[in-house]
Enzyme design. Structure first.
Site, PDB file in Angstrom:
ATOM      1  N   ASP A  72       0.844  -1.199   0.000  1.00 56.60           N
ATOM      2  CA  ASP A  72       0.000   0.000   0.000  1.00 56.60           C
ATOM      3  C   ASP A  72       0.882   1.254   0.000  1.00 56.60           C
ATOM      4  OD1 ASP A  72      -2.171  -1.654   0.198  1.00 56.60           O
ATOM      5  OD2 ASP A  72      -2.361  -1.442   2.369  1.00 56.60           O
TER       6      ASP A  72
HETATM    7  N1  URA Z   1      -1.299  -5.748   4.079  1.00 54.41           N
HETATM    8  C1  URA Z   1      -1.754  -4.474   4.036  1.00 54.41           C
HETATM    9  O1  URA Z   1      -2.777  -4.161   4.616  1.00 54.41           O
HETATM   10  N2  URA Z   1      -1.029  -3.575   3.347  1.00 54.41           N
HETATM   11  C2  URA Z   1       0.135  -3.865   2.691  1.00 54.41           C
HETATM   12  O2  URA Z   1       0.757  -2.990   2.102  1.00 54.41           O
HETATM   13  C3  URA Z   1       0.589  -5.194   2.762  1.00 54.41           C
HETATM   14  C4  URA Z   1      -0.150  -6.117   3.461  1.00 54.41           C
END
Ligand code: URA
Length: 229
Positions: free
Chosen positions: A101
């Site tokens: 993310d």
């Molecule tokens: N889980 C999440 O919520 N975000 C990420 O970036 C990776 C795993």
């Protein structure tokens, strides 16, 4: 891909002339004469026909220490992407093997080898991904069992695979998951009434984020890292 099909596609040969060409010993894969049309040829194998190189493509594998605020995408009209951090001539060929993310940090893998990235991300391969997580609220001992049991995600109509939650302090934990659903770790903590405040990926399979890489830093993977499984 099967060598006979590859030769057919390359030279617009018919099936039997491709097989004859291969059987006559005119085709080399990776420097070795191959007479079996059923042999496998990968997109990075050097292929020669009558001594001429007709396929020669290098595979690239990078690890990058992703900073917060940049997007795991090859293009984005609004935000800086991880591609903007790379200064390599082959950057345009690369894709991301398992996104993070925008606000997440840590280990991001990039490659031009689709077969390899599928192995990394394919749920059936169950490659472990390890994260360091901080949270707004306290992490309960009972959460360890909830993570192990899995959470039902109604949107996808799936239950997450058993995950490992190791509590380090009241608001900090290590989490290992074996798949990569959308916002997976945030949603898992949300399911136990908590909220993730930072998420950092430390490891994917046998590939550990290099301590020597500052934020935005990257390096080529070693052979052992590429072949970790
Ligand atoms: N889980 C999440 O919520 N975000 C990420 O970036 C990776 C795993």
């Amino acid at each position: 891909m099967r060598l006979d099909r590859w030769v057919q596609g390359y030279g617009a040969y018919g099936r039997s002339s491709a097989r004859r060409l291969i059987a006559s010993g005119c085709v080399m894969v990776g420097g070795v004469v191959v007479r079996d049309g059923l042999a496998d040829v990968g997109e990075f194998d050097e292929v020669r026909i009558d001594g001429d190189v007709v396929q020669s493509r290098e595979a690239y594998y990078l690890m990058l220490n992703k900073p917060a605020g940049c997007v795991s995408a090859t293009v984005d009209s609004e935000h800086e992407t991880v591609m903007d951090l790379l200064d390599v001539p082959y950057a345009g060929e690369l894709h991301i093997a398992g996104r993070l993310d925008k606000e997440s940090t840590g280990l991001l893998l990039l490659t031009n080898d689709g077969r390899w990235s599928r192995l990394i991300t394919e749920p059936a391969e169950a490659i472990p991904k390890r994260y360091l997580v901080t949270t707004e609220g306290d992490i309960g001992l009972e959460d360890v069992e909830s993570f192990r049991e899995g959470f039902y995600f109604a949107y996808e109509d799936v239950t997450t695979l058993p995950a490992e939650l190791e509590i380090l302090t009241s608001r900090c934990a290590r989490v290992v998951i074996y798949e990569g659903k959308y916002h997976q770790i945030k949603r898992m903590f949300h399911a136990v009434g908590n909220r993730v405040t930072s998420l950092h990926r430390e490891m994917v399979g046998g590939i550990r984020l290099d301590d020597g890489l500052g934020e935005g830093g990257y390096r080529v993977l070693t052979e052992a890292e590429v072949d970790f499984w």
